[in-house]
Design an enzyme around this catalytic site. Structure first.
Site, PDB file in Angstrom:
ATOM      1  N   HIS A  55      -4.386   1.538   7.559  1.00 28.72           N
ATOM      2  CA  HIS A  55      -3.037   2.106   7.609  1.00 28.72           C
ATOM      3  C   HIS A  55      -2.916   3.265   6.608  1.00 28.72           C
ATOM      4  O   HIS A  55      -2.400   4.335   6.943  1.00 28.72           O
ATOM      5  CB  HIS A  55      -2.028   0.986   7.302  1.00 28.72           C
ATOM      6  CG  HIS A  55      -0.585   1.400   7.292  1.00 28.72           C
ATOM      7  ND1 HIS A  55       0.340   0.925   8.193  1.00 28.72           N
ATOM      8  CD2 HIS A  55       0.096   2.241   6.457  1.00 28.72           C
ATOM      9  CE1 HIS A  55       1.523   1.470   7.925  1.00 28.72           C
ATOM     10  NE2 HIS A  55       1.405   2.262   6.869  1.00 28.72           N
ATOM     11  N   GLU A  56      -3.430   3.057   5.391  1.00 31.37           N
ATOM     12  CA  GLU A  56      -3.306   4.106   4.355  1.00 31.37           C
ATOM     13  C   GLU A  56      -4.185   5.310   4.681  1.00 31.37           C
ATOM     14  O   GLU A  56      -3.777   6.457   4.478  1.00 31.37           O
ATOM     15  CB  GLU A  56      -3.664   3.553   2.971  1.00 31.37           C
ATOM     16  CG  GLU A  56      -2.779   2.433   2.472  1.00 31.37           C
ATOM     17  CD  GLU A  56      -1.291   2.666   2.634  1.00 31.37           C
ATOM     18  OE1 GLU A  56      -0.844   3.841   2.627  1.00 31.37           O
ATOM     19  OE2 GLU A  56      -0.573   1.681   2.798  1.00 31.37           O
ATOM     20  N   GLN A  85       3.242   9.970   1.424  1.00 29.80           N
ATOM     21  CA  GLN A  85       4.530   9.266   1.490  1.00 29.80           C
ATOM     22  C   GLN A  85       5.471   9.667   0.356  1.00 29.80           C
ATOM     23  O   GLN A  85       6.673   9.428   0.435  1.00 29.80           O
ATOM     24  CB  GLN A  85       4.317   7.746   1.458  1.00 29.80           C
ATOM     25  CG  GLN A  85       3.641   7.228   2.716  1.00 29.80           C
ATOM     26  CD  GLN A  85       3.473   5.724   2.662  1.00 29.80           C
ATOM     27  OE1 GLN A  85       2.512   5.220   2.104  1.00 29.80           O
ATOM     28  NE2 GLN A  85       4.426   5.002   3.228  1.00 29.80           N
ATOM     29  N   HIS A 127      -2.531   7.465   7.054  1.00 31.66           N
ATOM     30  CA  HIS A 127      -1.516   8.335   6.441  1.00 31.66           C
ATOM     31  C   HIS A 127      -2.142   9.662   5.992  1.00 31.66           C
ATOM     32  O   HIS A 127      -1.498  10.706   6.038  1.00 31.66           O
ATOM     33  CB  HIS A 127      -0.882   7.656   5.223  1.00 31.66           C
ATOM     34  CG  HIS A 127       0.315   6.810   5.528  1.00 31.66           C
ATOM     35  ND1 HIS A 127       1.403   7.274   6.226  1.00 31.66           N
ATOM     36  CD2 HIS A 127       0.600   5.521   5.219  1.00 31.66           C
ATOM     37  CE1 HIS A 127       2.309   6.300   6.330  1.00 31.66           C
ATOM     38  NE2 HIS A 127       1.844   5.218   5.734  1.00 31.66           N
ATOM     39  N   CYS A 172       5.998  -0.052   7.674  1.00 37.83           N
ATOM     40  CA  CYS A 172       5.628   1.035   6.769  1.00 37.83           C
ATOM     41  C   CYS A 172       6.825   1.364   5.880  1.00 37.83           C
ATOM     42  O   CYS A 172       7.954   1.423   6.367  1.00 37.83           O
ATOM     43  CB  CYS A 172       5.234   2.261   7.597  1.00 37.83           C
ATOM     44  SG  CYS A 172       4.801   3.703   6.613  1.00 37.83           S
ATOM     45  N   LEU A 173       6.574   1.575   4.614  1.00 38.82           N
ATOM     46  CA  LEU A 173       7.658   1.918   3.682  1.00 38.82           C
ATOM     47  C   LEU A 173       8.380   3.197   4.095  1.00 38.82           C
ATOM     48  O   LEU A 173       9.535   3.394   3.751  1.00 38.82           O
ATOM     49  CB  LEU A 173       7.103   2.081   2.261  1.00 38.82           C
ATOM     50  CG  LEU A 173       6.600   0.798   1.587  1.00 38.82           C
ATOM     51  CD1 LEU A 173       5.912   1.130   0.275  1.00 38.82           C
ATOM     52  CD2 LEU A 173       7.737  -0.183   1.358  1.00 38.82           C
ATOM     53  N   GLY A 226       0.839  -1.190   0.000  1.00 42.84           N
ATOM     54  CA  GLY A 226       0.000   0.000   0.000  1.00 42.84           C
ATOM     55  C   GLY A 226       0.870   1.235   0.000  1.00 42.84           C
ATOM     56  O   GLY A 226       2.037   1.183   0.413  1.00 42.84           O
TER      57      GLY A 226
HETATM   58 ZN    ZN Z   1       2.754   3.387   5.740  1.00 44.27          ZN
END
Ligand code: ZN
Length: 160
Positions: A131-132, A51, A135, A89-90, A46
């Protein structure tokens, strides 16, 4: 299409509230394509626009089997149950924690064709959506984690 740079968790964009997209034009659909390409390049499941430094309400996700979903202005309209599972998380590489999330969610959003979509999800799919959408509110999983894992316990497959 282009792979964008993923910002790390200290960047101000990741702590800002993303603004809704008012008009879905070519720039928005191109951005969603870049986000998808970036997510796959980084082997995430995701990615949210903040991000990559864009504070607009756009997310992409792939809950498995190359099922790419692109959502505009997503919002959680129903949440049910609670379960604890590991996520990463990326934007925060190498950090994993156990995060409580709703077991089932209903999300309303627009798709890139400006059509309303309702997505019902459970388990890890529901977790990615939560989660997204976090963000887009400037919330990171580390804010919600109840326990952090030792580095060797983590799994890159769970970077969202
Ligand atoms: Zn994330």
């Amino acid at each position: 299409m282009a792979i964008r740079k993923i910002l790390n968790g200290n960047h101000a964009a990741l702590r800002s509230k993303a603004v809704p997209v008012k008009k879905i034009n070519r720039a928005v659909t191109a951005l969603l394509e870049d986000m998808a390409e970036t997510m796959y390049a980084y082997k995430g499941v995701g990615l949210a626009a903040p991000q990559i430094g864009i504070t607009r309400q756009l997310i992409v996700l792939d809950p498995g089997e190359e099922r790419l979903i692109k959502l505009i202005n997503p919002r959680l309209v129903e949440m049910e149950g609670e379960e604890l599972a590991v996520e990463g998380c990326l934007s925060i590489p190498g950090v994993y924690g156990e995060v409580p999330r709703a077991t089932r969610v209903l999300v309303e959003a627009l798709d890139p064709g400006a059509k309303p979509r309702r997505i019902e999800a459970t388990g890890f799919f529901a977790r990615i959506l939560q989660h997204e959408i976090d963000h887009l509110q400037g919330i990171l999983f580390v804010d919600r984690a109840v326990r952090f894992l030792d580095p060797e316990e983590g799994s890159e497959e769970k970077q969202i």
